[in-house]
Design an enzyme around this catalytic site. Structure first.
Site, PDB file in Angstrom:
ATOM      1  N   SER A   1     -25.590  11.280  -3.465  1.00 32.15           N
ATOM      2  CA  SER A   1     -26.359  12.036  -2.598  1.00 32.15           C
ATOM      3  C   SER A   1     -27.483  11.760  -1.579  1.00 32.15           C
ATOM      4  CB  SER A   1     -26.344  13.109  -3.470  1.00 32.15           C
ATOM      5  OG  SER A   1     -27.224  13.273  -4.162  1.00 32.15           O
TER       6      SER A   1
ATOM      7  N   LYS B   1     -34.188  11.805 -10.071  1.00 31.10           N
ATOM      8  CA  LYS B   1     -35.081  12.990  -9.611  1.00 31.10           C
ATOM      9  C   LYS B   1     -36.144  12.141  -9.678  1.00 31.10           C
ATOM     10  CE  LYS B   1     -31.645  15.919  -8.700  1.00 31.10           C
ATOM     11  NZ  LYS B   1     -30.948  16.170  -6.926  1.00 31.10           N
TER      12      LYS B   1
ATOM     13  N   SER C   1     -31.446  19.868  -3.290  1.00 35.60           N
ATOM     14  CA  SER C   1     -31.548  19.523  -4.467  1.00 35.60           C
ATOM     15  C   SER C   1     -31.266  20.176  -5.343  1.00 35.60           C
ATOM     16  CB  SER C   1     -32.980  18.181  -4.446  1.00 35.60           C
ATOM     17  OG  SER C   1     -32.983  17.964  -5.623  1.00 35.60           O
TER      18      SER C   1
ATOM     19  N   SER D   1     -30.119  13.860  -1.999  1.00 36.24           N
ATOM     20  CA  SER D   1     -30.805  15.305  -3.276  1.00 36.24           C
ATOM     21  C   SER D   1     -32.446  13.883  -2.938  1.00 36.24           C
ATOM     22  CB  SER D   1     -30.391  15.157  -4.392  1.00 36.24           C
ATOM     23  OG  SER D   1     -30.595  14.456  -5.318  1.00 36.24           O
TER      24      SER D   1
END
Length: 296
Positions: free
Chosen positions: A76, A154, A253, A78
């Site tokens: 993705s 992250k 996100s 994010s």
């Protein structure tokens, strides 16, 4: 159906090892004696031959993935612009300690995440506070479904004990705003879905400093409002053995602002290298410029 590849590797290693080991302990000598007496060439039974051949291969792969480096694919956007959709990355599995395959229990400590690190972790799910005061976790905001078995990636923003405030894309750590410098508009390809979203919302690229780390982030203030911190799921003071993590694509996100802090026990490792980048047929193919990029 979700597969835990580490658990599958561990299971296969145990299975092949047990089959090969038991055969050598209890059956091999009798079988060999019988065949030698008959003058036949010795051959292991097919299941034993497969187990003997595959056991060392699967064991080496398990050890490398569990204790050295593990490959992941970015699914993705994010973490754009740092990590693009289709990037294949390597994750350092010993950066924060050695953990048991599949069970993820740490048995050797080798450090803790630092502010600015890009980390891979087992997603803990949403934090939900029950009427009786208990806390549960689930795969959606009302915790009505189980937490899926997924690895997420992250950036570490808040460390245990930090006092954090987040309002839109502005981060304040222990009373000091995080420094960010505007670079310019995001440049991408309208044919790619991940790029198109950033382009359609007029994303701007900023250079942000977290401790010693300078990295790029994307801001899309016109896209949607994001939760502020503190909130019901993420307190202002980061709990012990927990981290506040956020994606570099700040308005796109699903991170600690939404579901709460990331427990230390869920860590899988530190992302450190892009070894392949695939942008899709007709939209760039292999992006050779990203191969070998060190992740900051």
């Amino acid at each position: 159906m979700e597969f835990d590849f580490s658990a599958i590797l561990l299971g296969l290693t145990v299975l092949f090892g047990v089959v090969w080991g038991l055969d050598r302990l209890f059956l091999y000598k009798k079988r060999k004696t019988r065949l030698d007496a008959a003058g036949d060439e010795y051959r292991d039974p097919v299941p034993v031959d497969w187990a003997r051949s595959l056991f060392p291969v699967v064991l080496v792969v398990l050890l490398l993935r569990s204790f050295v480096a593990e490959p992941f694919r970015i699914p993705s956007g994010s973490m754009m612009p740092t990590l693009d959709v289709g990037d294949f990355i390597l994750v350092n599995k010993f950066a924060y300690g050695l953990r048991m395959p599949a069970f993820n229990n740490k048995f050797v400590s080798m450090g803790e995440p630092k502010r600015g690190d890009v980390v891979v972790f087992r997603w803990p799910g949403y934090t939900c506070h029950q009427a009786d005061g208990s806390v549960v976790h689930g795969g959606n905001q009302d915790c009505s479904i189980p937490v899926p078995n997924q690895n997420w990636i992250k950036r570490v923003i808040g460390l245990p004990g930090d006092t954090i405030e987040v309002h839109d894309s502005q981060i304040v750590i222990d009373g000091k705003p995080v420094v960010a410098e505007e670079i310019g508009p995001f440049v991408g390809n309208h044919a790619r879905h991940a790029d198109e979203e950033l382009l359609s919302y007029g994303a701007m690229i900023w250079k942000e400093r977290l401790g010693p780390v300078d990295h790029l982030i994307a801001r899309m203030p016109n896209r949607m409002a994001t939760p502020s911190v503190p909130n019901a799921n993420m307190p202002s003071v980061v709990p012990d053995n927990c981290y506040l993590v956020m994606g570099d694509d700040r308005e796109n996100s699903e991170d600690s602002r939404w579901w709460g802090c990331m427990p230390e026990k869920n860590l899988a490792g530190k992302a450190f290298l892009i070894w392949m980048s695939w942008k899709g047929w007709g939209t760039g193919g292999v992006d050779f410029s990203r191969i070998g990029t060190v992740i900051h």
